[in-house]
Structure formats: structure tokens, C-alpha cells
Write a protein that holds these residues in place. Structure first.
Motif, PDB file in Angstrom:
ATOM      1  N   TYR A   1     -18.561  -9.357  11.921  1.00 38.56           N
ATOM      2  CA  TYR A   1     -17.667 -10.484  12.135  1.00 38.56           C
ATOM      3  C   TYR A   1     -16.223 -10.014  11.953  1.00 38.56           C
ATOM      4  N   ARG A   2     -16.018  -9.127  11.013  1.00 45.17           N
ATOM      5  CA  ARG A   2     -14.657  -8.707  10.644  1.00 45.17           C
ATOM      6  C   ARG A   2     -14.448  -7.250  11.019  1.00 45.17           C
ATOM      7  N   PHE A   3     -14.310  -6.983  12.315  1.00 41.95           N
ATOM      8  CA  PHE A   3     -14.125  -5.577  12.679  1.00 41.95           C
ATOM      9  C   PHE A   3     -12.680  -5.251  13.019  1.00 41.95           C
ATOM     10  N   GLY A   4     -11.790  -6.222  12.908  1.00 45.11           N
ATOM     11  CA  GLY A   4     -10.390  -5.961  13.228  1.00 45.11           C
ATOM     12  C   GLY A   4      -9.604  -5.504  12.017  1.00 45.11           C
ATOM     13  N   GLY A   5      -8.298  -5.393  12.200  1.00 53.25           N
ATOM     14  CA  GLY A   5      -7.413  -5.058  11.094  1.00 53.25           C
ATOM     15  C   GLY A   5      -7.775  -3.741  10.436  1.00 53.25           C
ATOM     16  N   MET A   6      -7.963  -3.804   9.127  1.00 52.76           N
ATOM     17  CA  MET A   6      -8.220  -2.579   8.380  1.00 52.76           C
ATOM     18  C   MET A   6      -9.544  -1.925   8.755  1.00 52.76           C
ATOM     19  N   MET A   7     -10.423  -2.662   9.419  1.00 53.32           N
ATOM     20  CA  MET A   7     -11.720  -2.088   9.789  1.00 53.32           C
ATOM     21  C   MET A   7     -11.766  -1.653  11.244  1.00 53.32           C
ATOM     22  N   LYS A   8     -10.617  -1.644  11.908  1.00 62.81           N
ATOM     23  CA  LYS A   8     -10.674  -1.398  13.349  1.00 62.81           C
ATOM     24  C   LYS A   8     -11.107   0.024  13.690  1.00 62.81           C
ATOM     25  N   GLY A   9     -11.077   0.889  12.703  1.00 65.97           N
ATOM     26  CA  GLY A   9     -11.566   2.248  12.946  1.00 65.97           C
ATOM     27  C   GLY A   9     -13.033   2.280  13.356  1.00 65.97           C
ATOM     28  N   TYR A  10     -13.735   1.211  13.109  1.00 65.82           N
ATOM     29  CA  TYR A  10     -15.156   1.170  13.465  1.00 65.82           C
ATOM     30  C   TYR A  10     -15.396   0.707  14.896  1.00 65.82           C
ATOM     31  N   ILE A  11     -14.356   0.215  15.546  1.00 66.81           N
ATOM     32  CA  ILE A  11     -14.573  -0.437  16.840  1.00 66.81           C
ATOM     33  C   ILE A  11     -15.207   0.514  17.860  1.00 66.81           C
ATOM     34  N   ARG A  12     -14.644   1.692  17.985  1.00 69.73           N
ATOM     35  CA  ARG A  12     -15.197   2.632  18.968  1.00 69.73           C
ATOM     36  C   ARG A  12     -16.571   3.137  18.546  1.00 69.73           C
ATOM     37  N   ARG A  13     -16.773   3.262  17.261  1.00 70.75           N
ATOM     38  CA  ARG A  13     -18.073   3.755  16.804  1.00 70.75           C
ATOM     39  C   ARG A  13     -19.173   2.744  17.072  1.00 70.75           C
ATOM     40  N   VAL A  14     -18.817   1.480  17.020  1.00 72.19           N
ATOM     41  CA  VAL A  14     -19.830   0.444  17.205  1.00 72.19           C
ATOM     42  C   VAL A  14     -20.013   0.086  18.686  1.00 72.19           C
ATOM     43  N   PHE A  15     -18.900  -0.095  19.371  1.00 72.21           N
ATOM     44  CA  PHE A  15     -19.004  -0.598  20.751  1.00 72.21           C
ATOM     45  C   PHE A  15     -19.031   0.519  21.796  1.00 72.21           C
ATOM     46  N   GLY A  16     -18.601   1.686  21.425  1.00 73.43           N
ATOM     47  CA  GLY A  16     -18.604   2.803  22.375  1.00 73.43           C
ATOM     48  C   GLY A  16     -17.319   2.861  23.177  1.00 73.43           C
ATOM     49  N   ASP A  17     -16.962   4.072  23.623  1.00 74.21           N
ATOM     50  CA  ASP A  17     -15.685   4.283  24.316  1.00 74.21           C
ATOM     51  C   ASP A  17     -15.598   3.511  25.628  1.00 74.21           C
ATOM     52  N   ALA A  18     -16.678   3.467  26.368  1.00 74.34           N
ATOM     53  CA  ALA A  18     -16.603   2.865  27.708  1.00 74.34           C
ATOM     54  C   ALA A  18     -16.195   1.397  27.616  1.00 74.34           C
ATOM     55  N   LEU A  19     -16.850   0.645  26.729  1.00 73.05           N
ATOM     56  CA  LEU A  19     -16.549  -0.787  26.593  1.00 73.05           C
ATOM     57  C   LEU A  19     -15.145  -0.983  26.020  1.00 73.05           C
ATOM     58  N   VAL A  20     -14.817  -0.204  25.025  1.00 75.31           N
ATOM     59  CA  VAL A  20     -13.498  -0.370  24.392  1.00 75.31           C
ATOM     60  C   VAL A  20     -12.397  -0.020  25.394  1.00 75.31           C
ATOM     61  N   ASP A  21     -12.600   1.042  26.169  1.00 75.77           N
ATOM     62  CA  ASP A  21     -11.571   1.428  27.142  1.00 75.77           C
ATOM     63  C   ASP A  21     -11.413   0.367  28.232  1.00 75.77           C
ATOM     64  N   ARG A  22     -12.524  -0.251  28.604  1.00 72.74           N
ATOM     65  CA  ARG A  22     -12.436  -1.320  29.613  1.00 72.74           C
ATOM     66  C   ARG A  22     -11.615  -2.493  29.062  1.00 72.74           C
ATOM     67  N   HIS A  23     -11.854  -2.851  27.815  1.00 76.29           N
ATOM     68  CA  HIS A  23     -11.082  -3.945  27.205  1.00 76.29           C
ATOM     69  C   HIS A  23      -9.625  -3.546  26.997  1.00 76.29           C
ATOM     70  N   LEU A  24      -9.414  -2.287  26.680  1.00 79.05           N
ATOM     71  CA  LEU A  24      -8.037  -1.813  26.500  1.00 79.05           C
ATOM     72  C   LEU A  24      -7.267  -1.905  27.820  1.00 79.05           C
ATOM     73  N   ALA A  25      -7.950  -1.559  28.909  1.00 76.48           N
ATOM     74  CA  ALA A  25      -7.295  -1.647  30.225  1.00 76.48           C
ATOM     75  C   ALA A  25      -6.946  -3.109  30.536  1.00 76.48           C
ATOM     76  N   MET A  26      -7.861  -4.009  30.223  1.00 78.91           N
ATOM     77  CA  MET A  26      -7.581  -5.440  30.455  1.00 78.91           C
ATOM     78  C   MET A  26      -6.419  -5.890  29.590  1.00 78.91           C
ATOM     79  N   LYS A  27      -6.409  -5.410  28.357  1.00 83.42           N
ATOM     80  CA  LYS A  27      -5.337  -5.787  27.429  1.00 83.42           C
ATOM     81  C   LYS A  27      -3.973  -5.281  27.940  1.00 83.42           C
ATOM     82  N   ARG A  28      -3.949  -4.045  28.399  1.00 78.58           N
ATOM     83  CA  ARG A  28      -2.689  -3.484  28.910  1.00 78.58           C
ATOM     84  C   ARG A  28      -2.162  -4.291  30.089  1.00 78.58           C
TER      85      ARG A  28
END
Lengths: 350, 519
Positions: B478-505
């Protein structure tokens, strides 16, 4: 007397304990009106944690109505009204910034100080012969209406205490200094008595000054009289005086809960069982420097409700409701009009 | 010479909590760098010329120095109280132009610093707290998104209505909750709070005011719901509501986490109750709460399901515990703690003013006041794990072992979340674990701080140990942002995170909105 012995409150904590839960915002009339977190107890506590001074917080401190709703909901047991009163005290005694002329104070301050310093206060009335007698402190609003006061006194069947501490109540409101001698004589004169007080702020302080004494607000005292209570109806909206209620919350919330079960009327309580003030005058309004132009609170109490009658504990609330509705508004004392009932219940209170 | 790689603002740098980071050094996490204030005066001048009130100074900003977690500290350069969508739009347009970070705060109940501003503007949404309209016939409400759920409940109750589900915390804001999920003890039946949203008014990071729903601007709706504030600021929301009912609550007590969770899942799978959840005192006293909105549902439970539950009533469990500790006298301190906790907490759930005819009125008030009174403090560390149903028992048991290692006393809170197949796009890169079908389950691991003093490193190590379980099990949080954001890529994987990053940009060219929360 229906009031049980109120224990001295647990030692309150100060602003440093505020964890920012925002529960006090939910019940704060200033929040409802302005939706500005700076004008809330939490906003003030957090600002104090960051080094704010009383002068920095003058606006919220003077806007606060001291209804006391924030005190019982604070999970950290912070004395939030006490914090505002202390800040008012600091503001009242603050020296002007260097190079600036003295701050303007309403003449009321000087008059009040003079009264408390020099005025000879009468002792209690002659009929208060025993220390155990219950006494009634009506306050200036009731005293200003002798006929209403007489009716109230008849219903309560209590002697009016000549020194009702109106100057002390005003000083508490303003944050003015209370000379120790004056305070001591007032408190000493009440020691041993059970007390019914119309002023909720004074009642709050009496809890601290006279721990272990029996105290009650005027509303609850009147409502405990059969002559009054028997005239309440399930179709009434019963409007609680918030200061007295919140000053002794743990006991009063049960009292009003039982009243609701017994009568079936609706109460001016929110979902947290906190009394919603019908008006929330800040310091400037109480000093007469600003007009009562805000109906937010009274409108909020009435939202979605269609009572046949509004019954108020506080005289001031009559005007607040009459400004916004045609529903009849009566004071509790007006319910107990039956002299037979008054005589019948004359001794029930003591 | 130590070489520190430069990281472009708004991108995820080398993972500071990865298992191969800082070899030999305990993994730590720190606050993001404070924004340097470039262009601030010009930004402020533009805002003020546009009529936006912005407060500066230590008193105005200090109020927002931390969040409910109390472990992340940062100061904004200035604070704006949200008043309407037009004002928010102007703020974001100006912030894009001047590249000033904007951190959005609702109830401030984040625990990892997600609503703490490390420079830039803090936008306090609770200034937008009005109910716009209530449709009692259609059972919907339109409200400004800064409103606290409790304030919404107060308004709805005047018409004998109620929201469907909301966090058991009165001062969560509607907008903040829709952005992260929102779990209630009826989520196993009704889904998370975010699932109750029909449509939203959103101010995009570039300042457009857009109405969106599944059928209108659906892509924006999907990204904003459970989007951790990355793709827009919710300024208004239309929510489903229902007639108000008090509820009848039952408590069953277990000494085994596994058995209690099995029973919880039986109830959820069979739609046997309206409310269900587990609240524990460590793993010694496990309380399964079951509640009902109607007499019919309660009767059906008694007829078909009650006898299948393996928990005890209060008296039976007290006897069971007495026997247990009589045989283990060396655990008397634990027994004393349980007794003391029982004496303190139980009366809160039985206060006379909230009970009538054995029914509980205003459950959120009862629960929320109890939570703040008995679990709240100036520091709150609540790592969590969200897993598919079949992995949940293992996740809780492993997390429980971590709690025992790090703290003397703690509480677990477990609840199911009914998933809506048509909302699958909403759940992408959120607290809903990938692969969950039917229900997801969440467990919060909350140490009792109880006035104790722990270092931030101790807290962080504890959180890392819990989150490592999630990585290992393919769970979510539930709380993967902020100080825990280092886990985001480990949990969701690069492909999904990069796709969201592109949308965010694309949506937020200057990467100003809620910087450092996710990206």
C-alpha cells in the motif's frame, strides 16, 4: 443533585504532543467557517512546535470561540482550549514591538482590571447558610434580564450567589490578568458548595480550581428539573451549550445520551457526539467590536432537520436561530412554566 | 574519489535499498534532496499577480514539516490552500512554466513522506472541503476532493445516507484516498474506496481541468485512480453512496494467525458477512471481527457460518489464555501486557453513546478514535504487504516473525479487498498485487512505539525486512512511495515502471507534481 462527583481531569499535555491527526478540525467551528487549517487548534499547535509566538498567531487566537469542542476529541489529551487561553493571555500582556506605540486595548481591559483590583465583592446571600448548599452563578446575561433570572431561579430553587465571578469569566475570555487576591477570594467563597454556573468557560476553570467539587452547567441543571424535562418533546431539537458540555465531557456525553433515549428528541451533537455551537463568536465579537454576522453554525445544526421546536440551553442561541428560521425557539427555562410542577419538584435538586 | 552519479529530477536513480547497494552497510533510506529554489521569486510574483494567496515563512510552512509517519521531515518554500479548480489549474500552469515542484497534501496521513514537501509549493487540498450535491435517489454524491471522509459522512447522515467504504480514519481525505486505494472492513465485499468513484474532476499536471470517468477520458481516469498523485490532482469526485445503517458487530478470538486468516477467507469467499477483518495484539490475541448491516444477513450468518468459525468468544478465549499462561509462567509479562491492553482498548469499542439495542452507530468514529488513542503517536511506521489470497497466510506469518524480531509489541491489521474485473486497468502499478483474482489481501504491520525511542535506521531496517518478503513473494504494498520508492522497480519490474515513467513525462513535462513520491 444528579451530577456525580467529577474527578479532577488527568494532567493535560501541551502543544508539543500534537501528532497532527486533525481530529480537532472535524469539530472546530472555525474550520467549518473558513476551511483554513491555520485557524484551527492543530494549526496553532503545529505552528507553536515550529517556534511561532503568540503575536504570530494573533488571528487564530482571537478568532477562536473557545467552545472547547477540540478538547475531548484530542487523542493526545492536549488542553487545546487552555493553549488558546494562554496565548490570549500572552497577547493581552504583550509589549508593543520596539519603536511602535503601545498597542490599542479596548477600554474594557482597563475597566476590568480596575474592577478586579478595587471592587468590594458582596458575600454570598444570607440564605446560603451551609457550605454544602448548592449555589447558582447566573452571569451577566441572565442578570441583565431580571424577569428571566427570577423564572430560572424559581425553577432551580437555588439561591443566587452574589459574587458570580462575572469579572473573572470576562478576564478568562479576554486573557486578562486575574489578581491572585481576587481569584482566591472567589474560589474560597465557593469552596464546599455545589455549583450551577451559566458561564461554561468559568465552569471549565472551576473544575481546575475546585477539583472534586460538584459542578453543573445551567442547561443540564434546568433540564434535570422535572418541570422542564416533562415539557420536552420527541419533536424538539435540543441545542446544548457547548462550553459547559465539553468542560466535563465524559460525564455530560452520557447525560445527553440518556436524555435522548428518554425523550427521543434530536440533539445538537455531531457524529463524534460533540456539541455543535450554534454560534461561534470570536474575541472581537464578544468585545462588541464586530457584529454577529455569521449563521454558518446554526444553519449547520438545522441542515436536514425539521424539528417542531428548538430548545436552547444558552440564551444567546435564541437570536442565532431566530435569524435563520421561523421554527419556534425557546429557552429551557421557558418550558417550566407550570408553578405546580415547580413546587412539586422544589426539593428534588438538593 | 567517491563518484556520485547525477540523477535527473523526476527519474528513478540507482536503487538505494537494492540488496547490492552499499555493500556491507545496513540499507538506509533518506529524504530526497531539497529543491534549490531556482526561480522562486518570479514564480511567487506570477501567482500573486493572478490572485493566488501564498503563505511563506517558517510558521506557515512549519505546520507541514512532516506527515503522520513522523519520520520524513521537509519544508516547502510556500503554502497554498486550495480553494477551487481554477486556482489549482493556475498554480500548476505557473509551476510548469517556472519548473517549481508542487506537493499535494490532503489529510497528511501518509507515512513515508509522500505528502511532505522538500521545497517548492505545498498545496493543501483540505481547503476544498465542500459537498457539492447529494443525489439521494440516485445514491451518489459529488464532493470537493479535499474533504475528510468524516466530514462527508456528517453531511450524508443528515439525509440518512452513508459512504460505501473509506479508511478507518476520519481524517483521510477523499482525494488522497482515491489516489492510493482506501481499505475498509467492508472492502472484502465492496472493494477499495477508489472503486467507489464514478467520475472525477482532475487538474492535470499541465493545468487542464478535465472531467473523467471510465467512459470519458478513460485513460486519465485509470491513471489518476490509484495513481499516487502522479497524473493529476483530484479536485472533485462523484462517489457511490448508500442508505445509512448501524451495524451489529461480533468478535471471535484466536491464538493462531493461520486459523484466523483461514476463517476470514472462508467468510469472504462465501459472502457470509458485510464486514470482516483481523486486528491482533501481537500474534497472541487475534481478533476476527464480523459485522452486519441487516438482521437478514446476520441471521444467515448464524444459520450457516457461525458454527464453522474456530474462534472463541471473549470468555472462552480468556479461559484459554489463562490456561496457556499458567503453563508458561516465564511469559507473565506478555500475559500482563495482553490484560492491560484489553482493559484499555475494549471499552473504547463499547462506549454507551455509540451503542443502542446492541448495534454500533458510527463505526468509523468508534474505530478511528480508538486507533488514534491507542495506536497513534508522533511516529507511525506501518509497512504492509498485499498479496493474492493464496499467498496471504505465508506473507503474514513471515511478516509477523519480522515484527517479533524488531519490536516488543505490535499489531497486525488484515483485511480482504474484493477486486472488480472491469477495474483491472486501475490496479496497474498499485497496491493491488499483480496476479490477484477475486480478492487481494492486505496486512499492516504496526509496531507499538509506546513512547520508545528508535532510530530512523531501525524503522527503515524493519520496513526493508517486511518489503523484502514482498519482493520475494511477488506481492505489492500500500505504501510503496516516498521513502520506500526504492522498491518500486524491484516489485513492478523495469518494463512497467518505464512505461508509467514515459506517461508521466508526457503528462508532466517539468516533472513538478508530487516529485519524489514515485518518480
Amino acid at each position: 443533585m444528579p451530577a456525580t462527583l467529577a474527578k479532577a481531569p488527568a494532567a493535560p499535555r501541551d502543544f508539543a504532543a500534537c501528532s497532527g491527526c486533525s481530529l480537532c478540525l472535524l469539530v472546530c467551528p472555525m474550520w467549518r467557517r473558513h476551511h483554513d487549517p491555520r485557524l484551527t487548534p492543530e494549526g496553532m499547535a503545529k505552528a507553536l512546535q515550529c517556534g511561532a509566538t503568540a503575536a504570530d498567531l494573533a488571528d487564530p487566537v482571537e478568532t477562536c470561540s473557545l467552545c472547547g469542542a477540540c478538547d475531548p476529541v484530542c487523542p493526545e489529551r492536549i488542553d487545546l482550549s487552555g493553549m488558546v487561553m494562554e496565548l490570549r493571555h500572552q497577547l493581552a500582556g504583550a509589549l508593543p514591538p520596539p519603536g511602535l506605540p503601545p498597542m490599542e486595548r479596548p477600554a474594557l481591559f482597563a475597566e476590568l482590571q480596575a474592577r478586579m483590583q478595587h471592587e468590594e465583592r458582596p458575600a454570598g446571600p444570607s440564605q446560603v447558610s451551609l457550605r454544602s448548599d448548592t449555589v447558582f452563578l447566573p452571569g451577566p446575561a441572565l442578570r441583565a434580564d431580571p424577569a428571566f433570572l427570577e423564572r430560572t431561579v424559581a425553577l432551580l430553587n437555588l439561591p443566587v450567589f452574589a459574587d458570580d465571578g462575572d469579572d473573572i469569566a470576562l478576564a478568562l475570555e479576554l486573557g486578562a490578568d486575574i489578581p491572585q487576591t481576587r481569584l482566591q477570594s472567589f474560589v474560597d467563597s465557593l469552596r464546599g458548595h455545589s455549583i450551577v454556573a451559566a458561564d461554561g468557560l468559568l465552569l471549565r476553570q472551576l473544575r481546575r480550581w475546585l477539583p472534586g467539587s460538584k459542578r453543573m452547567g445551567l442547561g443540564a441543571a434546568l433540564c434535570s428539573r422535572a418541570a422542564v424535562r416533562s415539557n420536552l418533546a420527541a419533536t424538539d431539537l435540543y441545542v446544548i451549550e457547548p462550553r459547559a458540555c465539553h468542560a466535563d465531557y465524559e460525564r455530560m456525553v452520557i447525560y445527553y445520551n440518556n436524555l435522548q433515549i428518554e425523550i427521543g428528541c434530536s440533539l445538537s451533537l455531531d457524529l463524534q457526539r460533540i456539541a455543535i455551537p450554534a454560534s461561534a463568536p470570536g474575541l472581537r465579537h464578544r468585545l462588541g467590536l464586530a457584529a454577529a454576522d455569521d449563521d454558518t453554525q446554526a444553519r449547520w445544526i438545522l441542515r436536514g432537520r425539521t424539528p417542531e421546536r428548538i430548545v436552547v440551553e444558552d440564551l444567546a442561541d435564541i437570536a442565532a436561530f431566530r435569524r435563520i428560521t421561523d421554527i419556534p425557539v425557546v429557552h429551557l427555562a421557558e418550558l417550566g412554566g407550570d408553578p405546580t410542577m415547580i413546587r412539586k419538584t422544589a426539593r428534588a435538586f438538593n | 574519489m567517491l563518484k556520485i552519479p547525477l540523477v535527473e529530477p523526476g527519474t528513478v536513480g540507482p536503487c538505494p535499498v537494492a540488496s547490492d547497494a552499499l555493500q556491507g552497510i545496513k540499507r538506509q533510506q533518506t529524504n530526497p534532496a531539497r529543491w534549490n529554489g531556482a526561480g522562486w521569486p518570479a514564480f511567487v510574483a506570477t501567482l500573486r499577480a493572478g490572485g493566488v494567496e501564498l503563505a511563506e515563512g517558517s510558521v506557515a510552512c512549519g505546520v507541514y514539516a512532516t506527515d503522520a509517519g513522523g519520520t520524513a521531515y521537509g519544508l516547502p518554500h510556500g503554502v497554498v490552500i486550495a480553494r477551487n479548480a481554477g486556482q489549482v489549474s493556475f498554480l500548476l500552469k505557473t509551476a510548469q512554466t517556472h519548473r517549481v515542484p508542487v506537493t499535494v497534501r490532503g489529510g497528511g496521513l501518509t507515512t513515508e513522506g509522500e505528502s511532505v514537501a522538500f521545497g517548492g509549493v505545498l498545496l493543501d487540498m483540505i481547503g476544498m472541503s465542500r459537498v457539492v450535491s447529494i443525489d439521494a435517489a440516485g445514491l451518489t454524491v459529488r464532493t470537493e476532493a479535499g474533504i475528510f471522509w468524516h466530514s462527508l459522512a456528517e453531511e450524508l447522515r443528515r439525509e440518512n445516507l452513508d459512504y460505501l467504504s473509506a479508511p478507518l480514519n476520519m481524517t483521510s481525505s477523499v482525494g488522497g484516498t482515491l489516489g492510493v486505494g482506501g481499505i475498509d472492513v467492508n472492502s472484502a465485499r465492496l472493494g477499495c474506496s477508489a472503486d467507489q468513484a464514478i467520475s472525477l474532476q482532475v487538474v492535470t499536471p499541465s493545468g487542464e481541468i478535465v472531467e473523467c470517468s471510465d467512459s470519458e477520458n478513460g485513460e486519465l481516469f485509470q491513471r489518476v485512480i490509484l495513481g499516487y498523485g502522479q497524473f493529476g490532482i483530484i479536485t472533485e469526485a462523484t462517489l457511490r453512496i448508500r442508505p445509512y445503517t448501524p451495524l451489529r458487530m461480533y468478535y471471535y478470538y484466536y491464538s493462531s494467525l493461520r486459523v484466523a486468516i483461514e476463517d476470514l477467507q472462508i467468510l469472504d469467499r462465501n459472502d457470509a458477512s458485510d464486514y470482516s477483518g483481523i486486528l491482533t495484539i501481537m500474534d497472541c490475541a487475534v481478533n476476527l471481527l464480523v459485522a452486519f448491516d441487516s438482521d437478514e444477513r446476520e441471521a444467515a450468518f448464524h444459520a450457516h457460518w457461525k458454527s464453522r468459525l474456530r474462534g472463541y468468544g471473549e470468555t472462552g478465549f480468556a479461559l484459554c489464555m489463562a490456561g496457556h499462561y499458567a503453563l508458561r509462567p516465564w511469559k507473565f509479562r506478555e500475559a500482563l501486557y495482553l490484560l492491560q491492553r484489553k482493559r484499555e482498548v475494549f471499552p473504547e469499542f463499547r462506549r454507551a453513546e455509540y451503542m443502542r439495542d446492541k448495534k454500533m452507530y458510527d463505526r468509523t468514529v468508534v474505530f478511528s478514535r480508538a486507533v488514534w488513542k491507542h495506536w497513534g503517536s508522533k511516529q507511525m511506521v506501518i509497512p504492509d504487504l498485499a498479496t493474492p489470497a493464496d499467498k496471504f497466510i505465508e506473507a503474514v506469518e513471515r511478516g509477523n516473525a519480522v515484527c517479533r524480531k524488531y519490536f516488543t509489541h505490535y499489531t497486525l491489521y488484515c483485511v480482504g479487498i474484493k477486486l472488480r474485473p472491469e477495474h483491472l486497468p486501475h490496479y496497474e502499478m498499485s497496491c493491488i498485487p499483480p496476479g490477484a483474482e477475486g480478492w487481494a489481501y492486505g496486512c499492516e504491520f504496526e509496531p507499538m512505539i509506546e513512547g520508545g525511542i528508535y532510530s530512523r535506521d531501525h524503522f527503515q531496517s524493519f520496513k526493508n525486512a517486511i518489503y523484502d518478503i514482498g519482493v520475494d513473494m511477488g506481492a505489492s504494498y500500500y505504501r510503496f512511495g516516498g521513502m520506500m520508492k526504492g522498491y518500486i522497480r524491484r516489485v513492478f519490474g523495469d518494463a512497467l515502471v518505464d512505461r508509467h515513467l514515459a506517461m508521466k513525462r508526457k503528462a508532466d513535462p517539468a516533472m513538478i507534481l508530487n516529485r519524489d513520491v514515485i518518480f
